[in-house]
Structures are given as C-alpha cells and as structure tokens.
Enzyme design. Structure first.
Site: not given
Ligand code: F6R
Length: 241
Positions: A67, A136, A143
């Site tokens: 992403d 979440n 999402e």
């Molecule tokens: C990032 C991604 C997100 C993160 C998730 C957790 O490329 O795909 O899904 O993996 O938001 O983020 P952290 O590791 O910062 O808690």
C-alpha cells in the site's frame, strides 16, 4: 494456520527474517509481498544484517508493496516509498526494476490499480506475503467495512487508522485520508502469508483474527481460510489466544 508466539520483538523479527531468508534461498527469484509500519522494521534490519554477512542474495527477487498513502510525494519521509528505500531497499541488492510500490498520486484511476494488479500476475503471483495488522484488524489498508475489495483499490482510511498512524506525523491533520492498497484477493492469492503482530494494542485484533468469526469487520479474519497462514506474534500480541 501455524502460530509462533515469540518471547519479544527481537525474536519475532528474527523468526520472520529467517522465514524470508529460507524462502529466498529455496527460490532465488521469489516474489515477496512487503508491508511497512513499525512492526516489520526489525525484520528488515535482520535481513540487512544477513545480506551484509553474505547469507542472503536478493539479486533475483521481485517485490510488491501492499500500500501507499495518496497525496504524499515519494520522497516525503512518511510515504511508504521513502520508508521502503530508507529501511530496506537502499541496503540490499534487489534490482530497482524489480521493486513495485503502488503509486501515491491523488488522481489514481481504476486503470492504475488494475495495472498494479496485472504486474503481480505477470510476475507469477506472490510467493510470500508479509503483513502487519491494524488495531482494527485491517491488513494492507483493507479497512473494516460491509464489503471488502478483492483487488488493488483506493480506500478512505478509517478514523482508527488515521489516529493510530498519527504517531508518525507531527499532527493528526497531516495524516493522508486516502490510500491505495492491494485488495483481499491479492493478499489471499499469495502462496504463503506471514502476519507479524507486536504489542498489547494488537492483542484484541489477533484474538479476532485467529479465533473470531470470519467477518469483513475484521479483514484479517479471512486469513483463517488461507492454506499457508503463519502468525508470528510476541507474547503481548498473543495474550488473548
Ligand atoms: C502497512 C500496512 C498496514 C500495517 C498496519 C500495522 O504497509 O499494510 O496494514 O501493517 O497498519 O502497522 P504498525 O506495524 O505500524 O502497527
């Protein structure tokens, strides 16, 4: 599903790096699906150490990132382009033409998304997908919602994600409101999926991912259906499973 509960973040990172390294050793031209965020940073660090020690060669590897935020320049310090180059790509020998990150311009069209998807298909699909998880239950930027998209698409970030990711920005209003992300189908079609989770803020999402009902309200719960899903969690993230 295989679950590894590791003592701490360092051990979690080492385990993840070991799986990536074994994969690349077994198949030199592996296609890796990569994540950003704080969780995989330790894994990237270990992989750089392995590369420096001469124990892993990325020269035939291809990568696809999950992403990117919309509206940040690639050289903005919070863009995922910047993250990937500064935390990993600049230190290993993945050929630049083999690196793919979804484009973060604001006017992404359906065609842009389709092209990204097509590049994954042309590369032969993803062999090993690395994931983190949102508080979440999001994976990539898929999402919680009534419906999930299967393919790469533009998404409005949830209030929870904007708030969670505001720690990387000087204020919450600076967090982009939209992102481009690989879809659930793109992730589920990977041959192997590794989900990394660290810290108690992830414990509830991990419980729902592993033991909860499969629901679009917890996108990671779909991983229960994946034939080769590996969860690597530290003790805090695994506290409720
Ligand atoms: C990032 C991604 C997100 C993160 C998730 C957790 O490329 O795909 O899904 O993996 O938001 O983020 P952290 O590791 O910062 O808690």
């Amino acid at each position: 599903m295989k679950i590894y509960v590791m003592e701490d973040y360092q051990k979690l990172s080492a385990k993840a790096a070991q799986i990536v390294s074994s994969q690349v050793t077994l198949k030199n031209n592996t296609v890796l699906g990569l994540a950003t965020g704080s969780t995989p940073e330790g894994m990237y660090q270990k992989l750089i150490e392995m590369y420096d020690a001469g124990s892993i060669d990325f020269s035939e590897v291809t990568t696809f990132n999950l992403d990117e935020y919309l509206g940040l320049d690639p050289d903005h310090p919070q863009s995922y382009h910047y993250y990937m180059h500064h935390k990993f790509f600049n230190y290993v020998n993945i050929p630049s033409q083999n690196i793919h990150i979804p484009p973060g311009q604001e006017n992404n069209t359906a065609e842009t998304c389709h092209n990204y998807e097509q590049k994954i298909v042309n590369a032969g699909g993803i062999d090993l997908q690395i994931l983190g998880i949102g508080v979440n239950g999001h994976i990539g930027f898929n999402e919680p919602a009534k419906y999930l998209n299967t393919q790469t698409h533009v998404v409005n970030l949830s209030a929870e994600t904007i708030s969670a990711n505001s720690r990387f920005f000087s204020k919450e209003s600076e967090v982009p409101r939209q992102a481009i992300t690989m879809g659930m189908g793109s992730i589920m079609q990977a041959q192997k999926v590794i989900l990394l989770a660290s810290g108690k803020s992830k414990a509830e999402a991990i419980k729902e991912t592993v033991n909860g009902k499969i629901t679009t309200e917890v996108p990671a719960s779909f991983l229960q259906l994946h034939h080769e899903f590996i969860l690597i969690a530290d003790k805090e993230a695994a506290a409720y499973i």
